[in-house]
Design a protein around this motif. Structure first.
Motif, PDB file in Angstrom:
ATOM      1  N   ARG A 152       0.854  -1.192   0.000  1.00 31.97           N
ATOM      2  CA  ARG A 152       0.000   0.000   0.000  1.00 31.97           C
ATOM      3  C   ARG A 152       0.884   1.234   0.000  1.00 31.97           C
ATOM      4  NH1 ARG A 152      -3.770  -2.172   4.806  1.00 31.97           N
ATOM      5  NH2 ARG A 152      -4.930  -3.682   3.593  1.00 31.97           N
ATOM      6  N   THR A 153       0.536   2.168  -0.850  1.00 25.72           N
ATOM      7  CA  THR A 153       1.246   3.440  -0.897  1.00 25.72           C
ATOM      8  C   THR A 153       0.229   4.556  -0.640  1.00 25.72           C
ATOM      9  OG1 THR A 153       2.784   2.550  -2.512  1.00 25.72           O
ATOM     10  CG2 THR A 153       2.707   4.930  -2.292  1.00 25.72           C
ATOM     11  N   ILE A 154       0.516   5.363   0.365  1.00 29.72           N
ATOM     12  CA  ILE A 154      -0.373   6.479   0.694  1.00 29.72           C
ATOM     13  C   ILE A 154       0.470   7.744   0.847  1.00 29.72           C
ATOM     14  CG2 ILE A 154      -2.128   5.061   1.807  1.00 29.72           C
ATOM     15  CD1 ILE A 154      -0.965   5.925   4.494  1.00 29.72           C
ATOM     16  N   ALA A 155      -0.161   8.862   0.747  1.00 28.77           N
ATOM     17  CA  ALA A 155       0.524  10.146   0.949  1.00 28.77           C
ATOM     18  C   ALA A 155       0.251  10.624   2.368  1.00 28.77           C
ATOM     19  CB  ALA A 155       0.027  11.174  -0.056  1.00 28.77           C
ATOM     20  N   ASP A 156       1.312  10.989   3.066  1.00 30.63           N
ATOM     21  CA  ASP A 156       1.192  11.496   4.433  1.00 30.63           C
ATOM     22  C   ASP A 156       0.586  12.901   4.358  1.00 30.63           C
ATOM     23  OD1 ASP A 156       1.389  11.970   7.103  1.00 30.63           O
ATOM     24  OD2 ASP A 156       3.579  12.008   7.182  1.00 30.63           O
ATOM     25  N   PRO A 157      -0.563  13.128   5.044  1.00 30.56           N
ATOM     26  CA  PRO A 157      -1.211  14.438   4.934  1.00 30.56           C
ATOM     27  C   PRO A 157      -0.402  15.570   5.574  1.00 30.56           C
ATOM     28  CG  PRO A 157      -2.475  12.965   6.380  1.00 30.56           C
ATOM     29  CD  PRO A 157      -1.330  12.196   5.829  1.00 30.56           C
ATOM     30  N   ALA A 158       0.475  15.267   6.516  1.00 28.44           N
ATOM     31  CA  ALA A 158       1.217  16.330   7.196  1.00 28.44           C
ATOM     32  C   ALA A 158       2.273  16.957   6.291  1.00 28.44           C
ATOM     33  CB  ALA A 158       1.874  15.780   8.456  1.00 28.44           C
ATOM     34  N   ASN A 159       3.035  16.144   5.578  1.00 31.86           N
ATOM     35  CA  ASN A 159       4.114  16.705   4.768  1.00 31.86           C
ATOM     36  C   ASN A 159       4.068  16.254   3.305  1.00 31.86           C
ATOM     37  OD1 ASN A 159       4.917  14.078   5.040  1.00 31.86           O
ATOM     38  ND2 ASN A 159       6.709  14.529   6.310  1.00 31.86           N
ATOM     39  N   GLY A 160       3.053  15.497   2.900  1.00 29.24           N
ATOM     40  CA  GLY A 160       2.908  15.074   1.505  1.00 29.24           C
ATOM     41  C   GLY A 160       3.855  13.967   1.093  1.00 29.24           C
ATOM     42  N   GLU A 161       4.527  13.373   2.046  1.00 27.93           N
ATOM     43  CA  GLU A 161       5.507  12.329   1.759  1.00 27.93           C
ATOM     44  C   GLU A 161       4.796  11.007   1.452  1.00 27.93           C
ATOM     45  OE1 GLU A 161       8.520  10.106   4.726  1.00 27.93           O
ATOM     46  OE2 GLU A 161       8.752  12.271   4.624  1.00 27.93           O
TER      47      GLU A 161
END
Length: 83
Positions: free
Chosen positions: A62-71
């Protein structure tokens, strides 16, 4: 190991049933041979089934984008099917 044990039991059972012509008081060697043949067949089949079950695995990525820094965060899970 279980496949090897099953083949060994099959061979010993076949020898007792078809190759030996010995009488032992109180023991029917042909019956013992047939029992070993059946046990060897059962152990061999179970060993093959268990070996093929161990090779089945589930892999999830699973690949997701971290909402805090977009990583981008990638999480991998590997699991083997249990009995």
């Amino acid at each position: 190991m279980s496949i090897g044990l099953g083949i060994f039991l099959l061979v010993v059972g076949a020898i007792l049933v078809w190759a030996l012509d010995i009488t032992v008081t109180g023991v029917d060697l042909q019956l013992v041979g047939y029992i070993l043949l059946a046990a060897g067949a059962l152990v061999t089949v179970l060993g093959i089934v268990l070996m093929t079950r161990r090779r089945n695995s589930v892999s999830t990525t699973r690949t997701i984008a971290d909402p805090a820094n977009g990583e981008q965060v990638t999480r991998r899970e590997n699991s083997i099917d249990d009995l």
